[in-house]
Structures are given as structure tokens and as C-alpha cells.
Design a protein around this motif. Structure first.
Motif, PDB file in Angstrom:
ATOM      1  N   ILE A  98       5.607   9.282  -1.257  1.00 53.94           N
ATOM      2  CA  ILE A  98       5.369  10.710  -1.471  1.00 53.94           C
ATOM      3  C   ILE A  98       4.400  11.304  -0.457  1.00 53.94           C
ATOM      4  CG2 ILE A  98       5.970  10.677  -3.910  1.00 53.94           C
ATOM      5  CD1 ILE A  98       3.030  10.481  -4.587  1.00 53.94           C
ATOM      6  N   ILE A  99       3.738  10.462   0.322  1.00 59.15           N
ATOM      7  CA  ILE A  99       2.917  10.951   1.427  1.00 59.15           C
ATOM      8  C   ILE A  99       2.742   9.832   2.435  1.00 59.15           C
ATOM      9  CG2 ILE A  99       0.707  10.339   0.360  1.00 59.15           C
ATOM     10  CD1 ILE A  99      -0.448  12.910   1.660  1.00 59.15           C
ATOM     11  N   ASP A 100       2.701  10.200   3.705  1.00 60.96           N
ATOM     12  CA  ASP A 100       2.542   9.228   4.790  1.00 60.96           C
ATOM     13  C   ASP A 100       1.720   9.900   5.884  1.00 60.96           C
ATOM     14  OD1 ASP A 100       2.722   7.148   6.528  1.00 60.96           O
ATOM     15  OD2 ASP A 100       4.886   7.286   6.878  1.00 60.96           O
ATOM     16  N   SER A 101       0.507   9.397   6.116  1.00 65.54           N
ATOM     17  CA  SER A 101      -0.398  10.027   7.080  1.00 65.54           C
ATOM     18  C   SER A 101      -0.909   9.014   8.088  1.00 65.54           C
ATOM     19  CB  SER A 101      -1.594  10.661   6.357  1.00 65.54           C
ATOM     20  OG  SER A 101      -1.181  11.726   5.534  1.00 65.54           O
ATOM     21  N   SER A 102      -0.965   9.412   9.352  1.00 65.48           N
ATOM     22  CA  SER A 102      -1.506   8.559  10.398  1.00 65.48           C
ATOM     23  C   SER A 102      -2.946   8.946  10.699  1.00 65.48           C
ATOM     24  CB  SER A 102      -0.663   8.662  11.672  1.00 65.48           C
ATOM     25  OG  SER A 102      -0.650   9.996  12.147  1.00 65.48           O
ATOM     26  N   TYR A 137       3.617   5.030 -11.814  1.00 65.89           N
ATOM     27  CA  TYR A 137       2.613   4.273 -11.071  1.00 65.89           C
ATOM     28  C   TYR A 137       2.509   4.812  -9.640  1.00 65.89           C
ATOM     29  CZ  TYR A 137       3.075   0.941 -14.915  1.00 65.89           C
ATOM     30  OH  TYR A 137       3.115   0.357 -16.152  1.00 65.89           O
ATOM     31  N   TYR A 138       1.281   4.926  -9.160  1.00 66.94           N
ATOM     32  CA  TYR A 138       1.040   5.390  -7.801  1.00 66.94           C
ATOM     33  C   TYR A 138       0.274   4.306  -7.043  1.00 66.94           C
ATOM     34  CZ  TYR A 138       2.635   9.858  -9.547  1.00 66.94           C
ATOM     35  OH  TYR A 138       3.408  10.840 -10.097  1.00 66.94           O
ATOM     36  N   VAL A 139       0.914   3.761  -6.020  1.00 60.19           N
ATOM     37  CA  VAL A 139       0.339   2.676  -5.232  1.00 60.19           C
ATOM     38  C   VAL A 139      -0.155   3.252  -3.908  1.00 60.19           C
ATOM     39  CG1 VAL A 139       0.734   0.418  -4.184  1.00 60.19           C
ATOM     40  CG2 VAL A 139       1.956   1.052  -6.290  1.00 60.19           C
ATOM     41  N   SER A 140      -1.462   3.205  -3.691  1.00 61.52           N
ATOM     42  CA  SER A 140      -2.045   3.702  -2.443  1.00 61.52           C
ATOM     43  C   SER A 140      -2.173   2.548  -1.455  1.00 61.52           C
ATOM     44  CB  SER A 140      -3.424   4.312  -2.711  1.00 61.52           C
ATOM     45  OG  SER A 140      -3.323   5.430  -3.562  1.00 61.52           O
ATOM     46  N   ASN A 141      -1.680   2.773  -0.233  1.00 60.46           N
ATOM     47  CA  ASN A 141      -1.652   1.733   0.795  1.00 60.46           C
ATOM     48  C   ASN A 141      -2.360   2.201   2.054  1.00 60.46           C
ATOM     49  OD1 ASN A 141       0.415   0.065  -0.735  1.00 60.46           O
ATOM     50  ND2 ASN A 141       1.573   1.934  -0.390  1.00 60.46           N
ATOM     51  N   SER A 142      -2.946   1.255   2.771  1.00 65.53           N
ATOM     52  CA  SER A 142      -3.643   1.582   4.010  1.00 65.53           C
ATOM     53  C   SER A 142      -3.601   0.429   4.986  1.00 65.53           C
ATOM     54  CB  SER A 142      -5.104   1.925   3.714  1.00 65.53           C
ATOM     55  OG  SER A 142      -5.351   3.286   3.968  1.00 65.53           O
ATOM     56  N   SER A 143      -3.487   0.783   6.266  1.00 67.32           N
ATOM     57  CA  SER A 143      -3.553  -0.218   7.330  1.00 67.32           C
ATOM     58  C   SER A 143      -4.353   0.369   8.482  1.00 67.32           C
ATOM     59  CB  SER A 143      -2.140  -0.583   7.805  1.00 67.32           C
ATOM     60  OG  SER A 143      -2.210  -1.406   8.956  1.00 67.32           O
ATOM     61  N   ASN A 144      -5.342  -0.382   8.971  1.00 67.86           N
ATOM     62  CA  ASN A 144      -6.139   0.098  10.103  1.00 67.86           C
ATOM     63  C   ASN A 144      -5.618  -0.433  11.436  1.00 67.86           C
ATOM     64  OD1 ASN A 144      -6.918  -2.559   9.988  1.00 67.86           O
ATOM     65  ND2 ASN A 144      -9.050  -2.143   9.439  1.00 67.86           N
ATOM     66  N   HIS A 145      -4.399  -0.970  11.427  1.00 63.95           N
ATOM     67  CA  HIS A 145      -3.794  -1.465  12.665  1.00 63.95           C
ATOM     68  C   HIS A 145      -3.461  -0.285  13.587  1.00 63.95           C
ATOM     69  CE1 HIS A 145      -1.518  -3.985  15.350  1.00 63.95           C
ATOM     70  NE2 HIS A 145      -0.423  -3.279  15.154  1.00 63.95           N
ATOM     71  N   MET A 146      -3.738  -0.471  14.896  1.00 65.26           N
ATOM     72  CA  MET A 146      -3.449   0.579  15.893  1.00 65.26           C
ATOM     73  C   MET A 146      -4.211   1.860  15.529  1.00 65.26           C
ATOM     74  SD  MET A 146      -0.841  -0.805  18.023  1.00 65.26           S
ATOM     75  CE  MET A 146      -0.239   0.567  18.821  1.00 65.26           C
ATOM     76  N   ILE A 147      -3.476   2.975  15.304  1.00 72.03           N
ATOM     77  CA  ILE A 147      -4.134   4.255  15.045  1.00 72.03           C
ATOM     78  C   ILE A 147      -4.463   4.447  13.563  1.00 72.03           C
ATOM     79  CG2 ILE A 147      -3.033   5.350  17.021  1.00 72.03           C
ATOM     80  CD1 ILE A 147      -1.151   6.756  15.032  1.00 72.03           C
ATOM     81  N   GLY A 148      -4.071   3.501  12.713  1.00 70.02           N
ATOM     82  CA  GLY A 148      -4.333   3.618  11.291  1.00 70.02           C
ATOM     83  C   GLY A 148      -3.268   4.419  10.573  1.00 70.02           C
ATOM     84  N   ASN A 149      -2.926   3.994   9.378  1.00 76.10           N
ATOM     85  CA  ASN A 149      -1.885   4.679   8.621  1.00 76.10           C
ATOM     86  C   ASN A 149      -2.106   4.471   7.124  1.00 76.10           C
ATOM     87  OD1 ASN A 149       0.965   5.992   8.795  1.00 76.10           O
ATOM     88  ND2 ASN A 149       1.182   4.372   7.271  1.00 76.10           N
ATOM     89  N   SER A 150      -1.795   5.499   6.351  1.00 75.47           N
ATOM     90  CA  SER A 150      -1.889   5.410   4.898  1.00 75.47           C
ATOM     91  C   SER A 150      -0.686   6.077   4.257  1.00 75.47           C
ATOM     92  CB  SER A 150      -3.165   6.087   4.383  1.00 75.47           C
ATOM     93  OG  SER A 150      -4.312   5.369   4.774  1.00 75.47           O
ATOM     94  N   ASP A 151      -0.267   5.547   3.119  1.00 74.36           N
ATOM     95  CA  ASP A 151       0.805   6.181   2.364  1.00 74.36           C
ATOM     96  C   ASP A 151       0.617   5.902   0.881  1.00 74.36           C
ATOM     97  OD1 ASP A 151       2.744   3.908   1.383  1.00 74.36           O
ATOM     98  OD2 ASP A 151       2.322   3.411   3.462  1.00 74.36           O
ATOM     99  N   ILE A 152       1.290   6.677   0.053  1.00 69.88           N
ATOM    100  CA  ILE A 152       1.254   6.493  -1.390  1.00 69.88           C
ATOM    101  C   ILE A 152       2.684   6.395  -1.902  1.00 69.88           C
ATOM    102  CG2 ILE A 152       0.585   7.494  -3.610  1.00 69.88           C
ATOM    103  CD1 ILE A 152      -1.745   8.846  -2.205  1.00 69.88           C
ATOM    104  N   LEU A 153       2.945   5.365  -2.698  1.00 70.53           N
ATOM    105  CA  LEU A 153       4.260   5.155  -3.296  1.00 70.53           C
ATOM    106  C   LEU A 153       4.235   5.589  -4.757  1.00 70.53           C
ATOM    107  CD1 LEU A 153       5.075   1.548  -1.996  1.00 70.53           C
ATOM    108  CD2 LEU A 153       5.712   3.723  -0.941  1.00 70.53           C
ATOM    109  N   GLU A 154       5.319   6.217  -5.188  1.00 73.58           N
ATOM    110  CA  GLU A 154       5.507   6.555  -6.599  1.00 73.58           C
ATOM    111  C   GLU A 154       6.559   5.609  -7.161  1.00 73.58           C
ATOM    112  OE1 GLU A 154       5.878  10.792  -8.375  1.00 73.58           O
ATOM    113  OE2 GLU A 154       7.944  10.031  -8.221  1.00 73.58           O
ATOM    114  N   ILE A 155       6.212   4.937  -8.254  1.00 77.64           N
ATOM    115  CA  ILE A 155       7.137   3.998  -8.884  1.00 77.64           C
ATOM    116  C   ILE A 155       7.315   4.422 -10.333  1.00 77.64           C
ATOM    117  CG2 ILE A 155       7.532   1.587  -9.528  1.00 77.64           C
ATOM    118  CD1 ILE A 155       5.796   0.792  -7.129  1.00 77.64           C
ATOM    119  N   THR A 156       8.511   4.920 -10.628  1.00 80.94           N
ATOM    120  CA  THR A 156       8.803   5.409 -11.970  1.00 80.94           C
ATOM    121  C   THR A 156       9.135   4.270 -12.921  1.00 80.94           C
ATOM    122  OG1 THR A 156       9.627   7.492 -11.054  1.00 80.94           O
ATOM    123  CG2 THR A 156      10.264   6.979 -13.312  1.00 80.94           C
TER     124      THR A 156
END
Length: 243
Positions: free
Chosen positions: A152-156, A99-118
Motif C-alpha cells: 500500500i506504500i513504497d518509498s525510497s 495486518y500491516y507489515v512495515s518493511n525497511s532496507s538500508n541497502h543502496m539508497i534505502g527503501n521502505s514499504d508497508i504490506l496489507e494482509i487481509t
């Protein structure tokens, strides 16, 4: 002989430099429709917080803005609920049982990440899933553990509007925090690689996502323009509403 070899090398180089065919077909058009009328026809709003379902799990979310959020996996057979930190979930996809969970927050400068759940069974257990409401912000019920997840990824300065799977590859619709650039990007080696570009200033606020099936979803957006982005397999249909 030398001239022939030079010409052959030049031919090979020219062919290798040819533009590769695009993975996605993007269609853009206008429609004489009103987004409000369109949204009234949608009957999927009765399960706020529901993200994804398969034969084994129901996947839900909660989000407390700057205080983060949570992803919940409810086992349909045992009714046991597993949860972990996810700030803030926008979509869930499945590739080869993971499972791949994509997350996002527009707080401050904004941030996104994706979690891998085996294996969701390795996540911590909670007793219930709180009722999700985007206007109610509290940290009281959010998870405090990352057990069973792998980032598996974390981007601002990047916001994920949604993610989807095509040919067992994970793609995301990304926009920068200023809202001036929107792309279709592939997850490659823990980085986002731009595959195609969409019109700029497409999303200034979170779109409403309706997932019709595993490979078909619709994103309804209202600001700065209104319309719908429909994703089905490798075809992206973008329709701007004029009313």
C-alpha cells in the motif's frame, strides 16, 4: 453592513488558520543511565525474529539484507505456516482485522514499504520458519511469492524504524537515509504525511524494538547517541542516556 461582513469573514479566516493541536505529546529528557546496563535487563531476546502475536497467529520474520526478507504467519490452531516476500520486516500492526507489515532496507539508497494482509491463509505455505540471525545472510529460505499481500506504500530514501497504531490509524517513525531527519508520519492515501518531528540524527542503525503490548513499545538505540524512545498510545517519551 459591508464592514460587518468583511470583519466576520476575517474572523472566520483567522480561526481556520489557528494551529491545530498536535496528535502526539512528545517528551524529551536526559537520564544518567548506561544503555548496556539497560539492555542486560531485557529478557525478550530469547525469540529472535518474533514480531507479533494475537489469538490466531504468531508472526515471524527473516531477512537476508540486499536479497530481501520474509514474513511468516503461523496459525496457532493448525500449526500451518504461511509466508510471503517482505523486505525486511520491522513491525506488524493490526487494524480492523487486517495486518500491516512495515518493511525497511538500508541497502543502496534505502527503501521502505508497508504490506496489507487481509487473510494470511491466502498466502503460500511453507514447512518451517528458519532461525533468524541478523549476521547470517542467505537467500535460500526466503519467500518468492507475494500471494495474499498488497503493497500500500513504497518509498525510497526512507527507513521505517517502527510503526504503531493510534485511534485506528497507522503511524511510522521515519528517518531519511542520511539519518538527518526523523519524523512521526501517518499513512494517508498511500503516502506518508509528517505529523511531528523528532530530534535529527536519532537512528543511524536499527533500534532494538521491545513490544510490551498492542499499544506500547520501546525502541533502544545506540548510535550516534544512546537512549530509548517509548511509544504508548499518543505519548512519545524520548530519553537520552548520558553514561
Amino acid at each position: 453592513m459591508k464592514i460587518f461582513s468583511t470583519l466576520s469573514l476575517l474572523f472566520i479566516l483567522l480561526n481556520s488558520c489557528k494551529k491545530q493541536p498536535s496528535v502526539f505529546k512528545i517528551e524529551i529528557k536526559d537520564a544518567n543511565k548506561n544503555i548496556v546496563d539497560e539492555l542486560k535487563q531485557i529478557h525478550n531476546f530469547d525469540q529472535p525474529g518474533f514480531l507479533y502475536g494475537d489469538q490466531k497467529y504468531e508472526v515471524w520474520k527473516s531477512c537476508s539484507g540486499e536479497w530481501g526478507g520474509t514474513v511468516y504467519f503461523k496459525n496457532k490452531q493448525t500449526q500451518v505456516i504461511h509466508y510471503a516476500i517482505a523486505s525486511c520486516p520491522v513491525s506488524v500492526n493490526k487494524i480492523d482485522g487486517k495486518y500491516y507489515v512495515s518493511n525497511s532496507s538500508n541497502h543502496m539508497i534505502g527503501n521502505s514499504d508497508i504490506l496489507e494482509i487481509t487473510d494470511p491463509e491466502k498466502m503460500e505455505i511453507t514447512k518451517s520458519i528458519p532461525v533468524y540471525h541478523p549476521d547470517i545472510i542467505t537467500r535460500e529460505y526466503e519467500a518468492k511469492s507475494r500471494l495474499g499481500t498488497k503493497r500500500i506504500i513504497d518509498s525510497s530514501q526512507v527507513i521505517i524504524a517502527t510503526s504503531f497504531v493510534y485511534n485506528k490509524k497507522l503511524y511510522s517513525i521515519l528517518t531519511n537515509i542520511q539519518g538527518t531527519k526523523t519524523t512521526v508520519s501517518e499513512l494517508q492515501n498511500h503516502k506518508f504525511k509528517t505529523i511531528a518531528e523528532l530530534p535529527e540524527k536519532l537512528f543511524y542503525s536499527e533500534p532494538i524494538i521491545i513490544k510490551e503490548s498492542e499499544n506500547h513499545q520501546k525502541l533502544y538505540f545506540q548510535n550516534p547517541k544512546s537512549g530509548i524512545l517509548e511509544i504508548k498510545n499518543n505519548i512519545l517519551k524520548l530519553t537520552f542516556y548520558n553514561k
